[in-house]
Motif scaffolding. Structure first.
Motif, PDB file in Angstrom:
ATOM      1  N   SER A  31      -0.816 -24.344 -13.353  1.00  0.00           N
ATOM      2  CA  SER A  31      -1.419 -23.836 -14.302  1.00  0.00           C
ATOM      3  C   SER A  31      -3.122 -23.683 -14.505  1.00  0.00           C
ATOM      4  O   SER A  31      -3.323 -22.970 -14.955  1.00  0.00           O
ATOM      5  N   HIS A  32      -3.466 -23.967 -13.081  1.00  0.00           N
ATOM      6  CA  HIS A  32      -4.857 -23.713 -13.008  1.00  0.00           C
ATOM      7  C   HIS A  32      -5.072 -22.739 -12.341  1.00  0.00           C
ATOM      8  O   HIS A  32      -3.831 -22.030 -11.796  1.00  0.00           O
ATOM      9  N   PRO A  33      -6.175 -21.577 -12.459  1.00  0.00           N
ATOM     10  CA  PRO A  33      -6.244 -20.254 -11.583  1.00  0.00           C
ATOM     11  C   PRO A  33      -6.820 -20.936 -10.200  1.00  0.00           C
ATOM     12  O   PRO A  33      -7.534 -21.191 -11.001  1.00  0.00           O
ATOM     13  N   VAL A  34      -6.974 -19.961  -9.698  1.00  0.00           N
ATOM     14  CA  VAL A  34      -7.467 -20.296  -8.723  1.00  0.00           C
ATOM     15  C   VAL A  34      -7.905 -18.640  -7.609  1.00  0.00           C
ATOM     16  O   VAL A  34      -7.080 -17.902  -7.490  1.00  0.00           O
ATOM     17  N   SER A  35      -8.684 -18.734  -6.347  1.00  0.00           N
ATOM     18  CA  SER A  35      -9.431 -16.868  -6.192  1.00  0.00           C
ATOM     19  C   SER A  35      -9.883 -17.561  -5.437  1.00  0.00           C
ATOM     20  O   SER A  35     -10.175 -18.470  -4.981  1.00  0.00           O
ATOM     21  N   GLY A  36     -10.236 -16.405  -3.903  1.00  0.00           N
ATOM     22  CA  GLY A  36     -10.512 -16.199  -3.257  1.00  0.00           C
ATOM     23  C   GLY A  36     -10.264 -15.185  -2.513  1.00  0.00           C
ATOM     24  O   GLY A  36     -10.220 -13.741  -2.774  1.00  0.00           O
ATOM     25  N   ALA A  37     -11.008 -14.790  -1.208  1.00  0.00           N
ATOM     26  CA  ALA A  37     -11.107 -13.399  -0.891  1.00  0.00           C
ATOM     27  C   ALA A  37     -10.448 -13.490   1.038  1.00  0.00           C
ATOM     28  O   ALA A  37     -11.056 -14.907   1.499  1.00  0.00           O
ATOM     29  N   LEU A  38     -10.474 -12.368   1.464  1.00  0.00           N
ATOM     30  CA  LEU A  38     -10.112 -12.025   2.927  1.00  0.00           C
ATOM     31  C   LEU A  38     -10.671 -11.162   3.272  1.00  0.00           C
ATOM     32  O   LEU A  38     -10.094  -9.811   2.438  1.00  0.00           O
ATOM     33  N   THR A  39     -10.252 -10.565   5.012  1.00  0.00           N
ATOM     34  CA  THR A  39     -10.924  -9.364   5.210  1.00  0.00           C
ATOM     35  C   THR A  39      -9.553  -9.084   6.306  1.00  0.00           C
ATOM     36  O   THR A  39      -9.487 -10.101   6.851  1.00  0.00           O
ATOM     37  N   PHE A  40      -9.530  -7.844   6.705  1.00  0.00           N
ATOM     38  CA  PHE A  40      -9.207  -7.505   8.296  1.00  0.00           C
ATOM     39  C   PHE A  40      -9.089  -6.121   8.242  1.00  0.00           C
ATOM     40  O   PHE A  40      -9.895  -5.757   7.739  1.00  0.00           O
ATOM     41  N   SER A  41      -8.962  -6.008   9.745  1.00  0.00           N
ATOM     42  CA  SER A  41      -9.508  -4.386   9.592  1.00  0.00           C
ATOM     43  C   SER A  41      -8.311  -3.891  10.473  1.00  0.00           C
ATOM     44  O   SER A  41      -7.708  -4.019  11.604  1.00  0.00           O
ATOM     45  N   VAL A  42      -8.364  -2.357  10.625  1.00  0.00           N
ATOM     46  CA  VAL A  42      -7.851  -1.753  10.968  1.00  0.00           C
ATOM     47  C   VAL A  42      -8.102  -0.742  11.851  1.00  0.00           C
ATOM     48  O   VAL A  42      -9.261   0.039  11.579  1.00  0.00           O
ATOM     49  N   GLY A  43      -7.785  -0.582  13.282  1.00  0.00           N
ATOM     50  CA  GLY A  43      -8.615  -0.107  14.602  1.00  0.00           C
ATOM     51  C   GLY A  43     -10.040  -0.923  15.225  1.00  0.00           C
ATOM     52  O   GLY A  43      -9.843  -1.559  16.177  1.00  0.00           O
ATOM     53  N   LYS A  44     -10.690  -0.959  13.986  1.00  0.00           N
ATOM     54  CA  LYS A  44     -11.951  -1.972  14.228  1.00  0.00           C
ATOM     55  C   LYS A  44     -13.132  -2.094  12.933  1.00  0.00           C
ATOM     56  O   LYS A  44     -12.820  -1.312  12.221  1.00  0.00           O
ATOM     57  N   PHE A  97       0.496  -1.336  -0.382  1.00  0.00           N
ATOM     58  CA  PHE A  97      -0.135   0.172  -0.338  1.00  0.00           C
ATOM     59  C   PHE A  97       1.046   0.919   0.009  1.00  0.00           C
ATOM     60  O   PHE A  97       2.080   1.062   1.182  1.00  0.00           O
ATOM     61  N   PRO A  98       0.883   1.719  -0.755  1.00  0.00           N
ATOM     62  CA  PRO A  98       1.690   3.311  -1.394  1.00  0.00           C
ATOM     63  C   PRO A  98       1.349   4.368  -0.144  1.00  0.00           C
ATOM     64  O   PRO A  98       1.671   5.363   0.498  1.00  0.00           O
ATOM     65  N   LYS A  99       0.065   4.113   0.991  1.00  0.00           N
ATOM     66  CA  LYS A  99      -0.343   5.503   1.972  1.00  0.00           C
ATOM     67  C   LYS A  99      -0.980   5.056   2.996  1.00  0.00           C
ATOM     68  O   LYS A  99      -1.272   3.632   3.220  1.00  0.00           O
ATOM     69  N   ARG A 100      -0.889   5.069   4.102  1.00  0.00           N
ATOM     70  CA  ARG A 100      -1.086   4.753   5.089  1.00  0.00           C
ATOM     71  C   ARG A 100      -3.048   4.631   5.467  1.00  0.00           C
ATOM     72  O   ARG A 100      -3.834   5.108   4.525  1.00  0.00           O
ATOM     73  N   LEU A 101      -3.367   3.079   4.778  1.00  0.00           N
ATOM     74  CA  LEU A 101      -4.969   2.805   5.786  1.00  0.00           C
ATOM     75  C   LEU A 101      -5.612   3.264   6.473  1.00  0.00           C
ATOM     76  O   LEU A 101      -4.862   3.957   7.976  1.00  0.00           O
ATOM     77  N   GLY A 102      -7.485   4.102   5.722  1.00  0.00           N
ATOM     78  CA  GLY A 102      -7.749   4.130   7.382  1.00  0.00           C
ATOM     79  C   GLY A 102      -8.591   3.090   8.019  1.00  0.00           C
ATOM     80  O   GLY A 102      -8.423   2.043   7.836  1.00  0.00           O
ATOM     81  N   THR A 103      -9.288   3.868   9.179  1.00  0.00           N
ATOM     82  CA  THR A 103     -10.224   2.782   9.853  1.00  0.00           C
ATOM     83  C   THR A 103     -10.889   1.875   9.387  1.00  0.00           C
ATOM     84  O   THR A 103     -11.691   2.526   8.202  1.00  0.00           O
ATOM     85  N   GLY A 104     -11.098   0.534   9.715  1.00  0.00           N
ATOM     86  CA  GLY A 104     -12.253  -0.017   8.963  1.00  0.00           C
ATOM     87  C   GLY A 104     -12.011  -1.529   8.668  1.00  0.00           C
ATOM     88  O   GLY A 104     -11.360  -1.615   8.936  1.00  0.00           O
ATOM     89  N   THR A 105     -12.582  -2.012   7.987  1.00  0.00           N
ATOM     90  CA  THR A 105     -12.707  -3.576   7.125  1.00  0.00           C
ATOM     91  C   THR A 105     -12.367  -3.061   5.840  1.00  0.00           C
ATOM     92  O   THR A 105     -13.183  -2.352   5.733  1.00  0.00           O
ATOM     93  N   TYR A 106     -11.689  -4.082   5.373  1.00  0.00           N
ATOM     94  CA  TYR A 106     -11.160  -4.165   4.386  1.00  0.00           C
ATOM     95  C   TYR A 106     -11.201  -5.472   3.268  1.00  0.00           C
ATOM     96  O   TYR A 106     -10.475  -6.591   4.116  1.00  0.00           O
ATOM     97  N   THR A 107     -11.418  -5.346   1.696  1.00  0.00           N
ATOM     98  CA  THR A 107     -11.680  -6.876   1.411  1.00  0.00           C
ATOM     99  C   THR A 107     -10.499  -6.482   1.133  1.00  0.00           C
ATOM    100  O   THR A 107     -10.495  -6.217  -0.095  1.00  0.00           O
ATOM    101  N   VAL A 108      -9.941  -7.601   0.570  1.00  0.00           N
ATOM    102  CA  VAL A 108      -8.854  -8.167   0.083  1.00  0.00           C
ATOM    103  C   VAL A 108      -9.141  -9.674  -1.246  1.00  0.00           C
ATOM    104  O   VAL A 108      -9.311 -10.674  -0.907  1.00  0.00           O
ATOM    105  N   ALA A 109      -9.521  -9.262  -2.555  1.00  0.00           N
ATOM    106  CA  ALA A 109     -10.181 -10.288  -3.688  1.00  0.00           C
ATOM    107  C   ALA A 109      -8.732 -10.287  -4.473  1.00  0.00           C
ATOM    108  O   ALA A 109      -7.983  -9.397  -4.811  1.00  0.00           O
ATOM    109  N   TRP A 110      -8.527 -11.957  -3.712  1.00  0.00           N
ATOM    110  CA  TRP A 110      -7.374 -12.704  -4.895  1.00  0.00           C
ATOM    111  C   TRP A 110      -7.583 -13.127  -6.266  1.00  0.00           C
ATOM    112  O   TRP A 110      -8.116 -14.379  -5.829  1.00  0.00           O
TER     113      TRP A 110
END
Length: 600
Positions: free
Chosen positions: A110-123, A90-103
């Motif tokens: 050779s097979h594609p794989v996908s998924g997602a996860l979350t993390f929260s900053v502060g609360k 991340f080029p800059k600081r993230l704010g407070t709250g829940t972030y979703t990372v889809a990958w």
């Protein structure tokens, strides 16, 4: 014609029966930050660790802030730990709250794989709204790509097997095999180019139309799977040149083409190289003991081609040959098949151990259950082969019709080990035209070809299924995640019908707590009478199309009367689509969908 119809029918049936998304091979082992973590300060990066090495796409990561706006990130790259990690900064600081990372990444096989996860900053954020961003997978692209894979496997088996049949078994008339071999070459070339063009859309889950983009073609040709496909094209060009040389050396086209020793050695090298283009881009190229695994895969593929492709060549020769086939030719193929079966068993046992990791995975994972199904098919194939071998022994000692012209193959021609030594006064014995034993052998070989194609297709499906060893590693890491959320439950009743008598019912699926985060899942199959029914396989995955998240496999395990898992992580609130696959027998299954709302 009957053999061609059988091949086409099986190929079409497998394509239609494989419309559900296949599991990929790299499983997420862990992440930093961990899924669902609440951090005191904002992280500077997100790192994912997988069970095997992975390749990265231009859009491998999509990060959304608490208001579901796309977060600016750096380019995806491998972490310091190596190629089995993927990281974004991340080029800059993230704010407070829940972030979703889809990958979305491409596993080493050779097979594609996908998924997602979350993390929260502060609360954690109170709510998360959905924003449409396009579809997750394109079923047309996936279906077309699977057709290309099946076609490539069938074609290489016929190409190598028929060529080896001519070179090793030396039938007196190889003319009936020329068109099938050329057709196999063209089919393999077309399938390879087709897979190369579709490679980028397949990896990114986009429409086949995007394959026409020059940048997409460039990405397809520069990745490891694309390079393997390009190498296959180059090898096929060399095969064509070798064939032309062989044809020109044959002064009389009516006589069988006999390669010299240098040409035979060159053909062997080409066959090994072709097999390497599969080994370099699938299971063997990732995981443990890669050099041994790649060697085993090459031997396994070549043995399969010699046996199944040779069987097809034998059947074509029996049906279309201008003269009765000498029994000595069938005896030679019988010995080649025996060696091939031995190699298949040895390499198959090793690959099964490498993919499973434990005996429990044999029944608790889709990979293990498919392996059991393949074992049953191979057993049936061996039974058919044993019957063919008995008919071969009878043919070797059958009386020859006096008016039949004999084909001389030399005094040193061997006879099957089951048969007593035959006199060599005027050459090798031939199969009498119209003889009951000859017809029985033809039927037996046709049965072998049919079952062999089923084995080959099951092998292809196994290359698109998460190995039991990786599934166990992923489940172990998922079990370490703490349960969060308010106790509650989301319940859905999903009707299904496979189209057979009593092949319908409902699946009752319960998600607890039915909220964002880790959930336990229990699924009960109800039969036509409303009572609990047992099925051999039940698969469940979750997709949030509006956010391009998923499919997230649930990994249900049979708990004796019901199916369950304790480690399904739903990263974001919204209306998710459940894909439920119910298999009621070895051949009958159906995939149905149902919407379910996940609370924040």
């Amino acid at each position: 014609m009957r053999a061609a119809a059988l091949l086409g029918t099986l190929l079409a049936a497998l394509f239609l029966g494989s419309a559900a998304p296949a599991s990929a091979h790299a499983a997420l082992r862990g992440s930093d930050p961990a899924d669902g973590a609440v951090l005191k300060s904002a992280p500077t990066s997100v790192t994912l660790t997988f069970t095997e090495s992975v390749g990265l796409l231009d859009d491998s990561f999509r990060v959304y802030d608490p208001t579901n706006h796309r977060v600016t990130t750096g380019d995806a790259e491998h972490g310091p730990a190596g190629s089995d990690t993927a990281r974004i900064t991340f080029p800059k600081r993230l704010g407070t709250g829940t972030y979703t990372v889809a990958w979305r990444i491409v596993s080493a096989d050779s097979h594609p794989v996908s998924g997602a996860l979350t993390f929260s900053v502060g609360k954690p954020s109170a709510t998360v709204a959905a924003v449409p961003t396009g579809p997750v997978e394109n079923p047309v692209t996936e279906g077309l790509y699977n057709i290309g894979r099946y076609t490539a496997y069938l074609s290489v088996a016929l190409l190598i097997g028929a060529a080896a049949f001519v070179a090793l078994c030396r039938p007196p008339d190889s003319a009936p095999l020329r068109k099938p071999v050329r057709a196999a070459w063209w089919a393999l070339l077309a399938a390879t180019l087709f897979l190369l063009v579709l490679r980028s859309p397949y990896e990114e889950g986009t429409s086949p139309v995007t394959a026409l983009d020059l940048s997409a073609l460039t990405r397809s040709a520069t990745g490891r799977p694309g390079l393997a496909l390009l190498a296959r094209v180059a090898l096929l060009a060399v095969v064509a040149v070798l064939h032309l040389v062989l044809v020109r050396r044959s002064a009389d086209r009516s006589r069988p083409l006999r390669p010299s020793r240098p040409l035979l050695a060159a053909a062997t090298v080409l066959a090994v190289a072709l097999a390497l283009t599969w080994a370099a881009a699938e299971h063997a190229s990732a995981g443990i003991q890669v050099p041994v695994a790649m060697t085993s895969t090459v031997l396994h593929l070549l043995a399969m081609a010699l046996w199944l492709g040779g069987l097809t060549a034998l059947l074509i020769t029996l049906q279309r040959g201008s003269a009765p086939l000498p029994a000595v030719v069938v005896a030679r193929f019988s010995r080649v098949a025996a060696v091939s079966v031995t190699v298949l068993v040895v390499t198959g046992v090793y690959q099964s151990w490498r993919g499973l990791g434990s005996w429990q995975a044999l029944t608790d994972t889709s990979y293990g259950r498919l392996l059991l199904l393949k074992l049953a098919a191979v057993t049936l194939l061996l039974a058919a082969a044993s019957r063919s071998r008995r008919w071969t022994a009878r043919l070797a000692t059958a009386p020859v019709v006096a008016a039949r012209v004999r084909e001389t193959v030399g005094a040193s021609a061997p006879v099957p080990p089951e048969a007593p030594e035959a006199p060599e006064a005027s050459g090798a014995r031939v199969l009498p035209s119209g003889h009951d034993a000859r017809r029985a052998l033809r039927r037996s070989v046709l049965a072998e070809v049919g079952v062999g194609v089923v084995v080959l297709v099951l092998t292809t499906i196994l290359t698109g299924t998460l190995p039991g060893r990786a599934a166990a590693e992923a489940a172990e890491s998922g079990a370490a995640t703490a349960t969060t959320g308010i106790p509650a439950a989301a319940v859905a009743l999903v009707p299904f019908d496979v189209g057979t008598p009593n092949g319908h019912g409902k699946v009752q699926i319960t998600l607890d707590p039915g909220r964002v985060g880790k959930n336990s899942v229990e699924a009960v199959v109800l039969g036509p009478d409303g009572g609990i029914s047992t099925v051999p396989e039940l698969r469940l995955s979750f997709t949030l199309g509006s956010q391009r998240i998923g499919p997230l496999p649930a990994g249900l395990a049979d708990r004796g009367g019901y199916w369950a898992t304790d480690a399904v992580s739903i990263p974001i609130a919204g209306e998710w689509t459940m894909n439920v696959t119910v298999r009621v027998s070895d051949l009958d299954q159906v995939t149905v969908t149902k919407k379910i709302r996940i609370a924040a």
